[in-house]
Design a protein around this motif. Structure first.
Motif, mmCIF file in Angstrom:
data_model
loop_
_atom_site.group_PDB
_atom_site.id
_atom_site.type_symbol
_atom_site.label_atom_id
_atom_site.label_comp_id
_atom_site.label_asym_id
_atom_site.label_seq_id
_atom_site.Cartn_x
_atom_site.Cartn_y
_atom_site.Cartn_z
ATOM 1 N N GLY A 17 0.800 -1.219 0.000
ATOM 2 C CA GLY A 17 0.000 0.000 0.000
ATOM 3 C C GLY A 17 0.837 1.276 0.000
ATOM 4 N N GLY A 18 2.171 1.146 0.082
ATOM 5 C CA GLY A 18 3.035 2.318 0.002
ATOM 6 C C GLY A 18 3.537 2.838 1.332
ATOM 7 N N TYR A 19 3.114 2.268 2.430
ATOM 8 C CA TYR A 19 3.603 2.660 3.758
ATOM 9 C C TYR A 19 4.451 1.535 4.323
ATOM 10 C CZ TYR A 19 -0.197 -0.341 5.306
ATOM 11 O OH TYR A 19 -1.029 -1.417 5.498
ATOM 12 N N PRO A 34 5.182 6.669 6.789
ATOM 13 C CA PRO A 34 4.168 6.972 5.772
ATOM 14 C C PRO A 34 4.780 7.018 4.363
ATOM 15 C CG PRO A 34 4.810 8.977 6.890
ATOM 16 C CD PRO A 34 5.525 7.851 7.587
ATOM 17 N N PRO A 35 3.934 6.926 3.346
ATOM 18 C CA PRO A 35 4.431 7.060 1.971
ATOM 19 C C PRO A 35 5.193 8.377 1.809
ATOM 20 C CG PRO A 35 2.138 6.376 1.967
ATOM 21 C CD PRO A 35 2.488 6.719 3.390
ATOM 22 N N GLY A 40 14.528 6.632 -0.300
ATOM 23 C CA GLY A 40 15.180 5.665 -1.174
ATOM 24 C C GLY A 40 15.320 4.269 -0.605
ATOM 25 N N ALA A 41 14.912 4.058 0.630
ATOM 26 C CA ALA A 41 15.003 2.739 1.249
ATOM 27 C C ALA A 41 13.914 1.821 0.689
ATOM 28 C CB ALA A 41 14.853 2.851 2.769
ATOM 29 N N GLU A 59 5.213 7.844 14.583
ATOM 30 C CA GLU A 59 5.369 8.011 13.145
ATOM 31 C C GLU A 59 6.761 8.552 12.899
ATOM 32 O OE1 GLU A 59 3.474 10.886 9.796
ATOM 33 O OE2 GLU A 59 2.039 9.757 11.032
ATOM 34 N N GLY A 60 7.371 8.134 11.803
ATOM 35 C CA GLY A 60 8.727 8.590 11.549
ATOM 36 C C GLY A 60 9.061 8.663 10.083
ATOM 37 N N ARG A 61 10.349 8.838 9.855
ATOM 38 C CA ARG A 61 10.851 8.890 8.487
ATOM 39 C C ARG A 61 12.246 8.265 8.459
ATOM 40 N NH1 ARG A 61 10.073 13.220 5.906
ATOM 41 N NH2 ARG A 61 11.775 12.933 4.452
ATOM 42 N N VAL A 62 12.605 7.756 7.309
ATOM 43 C CA VAL A 62 13.942 7.203 7.126
ATOM 44 C C VAL A 62 14.905 8.371 6.915
ATOM 45 C CG1 VAL A 62 15.394 5.773 5.636
ATOM 46 C CG2 VAL A 62 13.055 5.034 6.170
#
Length: 91
Positions: A17-19, A34-35, A40-41, A59-62
């Motif tokens: 689903g993109g997440y 989240p999407p 790039g991971a 919630e986070g981010r790479v």
């Protein structure tokens, strides 16, 4: 919960689903990614993440890729624009 903006090592699992979810390698729990926050991971990568509290948990981010989880990708390469391509992966 962990403090915001503290980088942590995690293993990334991406949903079709993109997440995704990043499972912490040190400590417990997973962080929702989240999407658009993958930097790039891809699925299976060992990543560095930042996390913050959210309504449903964390919630986070790479922030960076530490180690690739895959050495080979199989799929169909499609031209998206004049300079961009997308890869539809086979499972």
């Amino acid at each position: 919960m962990k403090k915001a903006n503290r980088f942590e090592r995690a293993l990334l699992t991406v949903n079709p689903g993109g997440y995704g979810f990043a499972r912490r390698l040190e400590g417990e729990g997973s962080v929702f990614i989240p999407p658009g926050a993958f930097a790039g991971a891809i699925d299976g990568d060992e990543v560095e993440i930042s996390a913050r509290p959210s309504e449903k948990g964390e919630e986070g981010r790479v922030e960076g890729i530490l180690k690739r989880g895959r050495t080979r990708l199989v799929g169909i390469l499609q031209k998206a624009t004049a300079k961009k391509f997308s890869l539809e992966l086979d499972d």
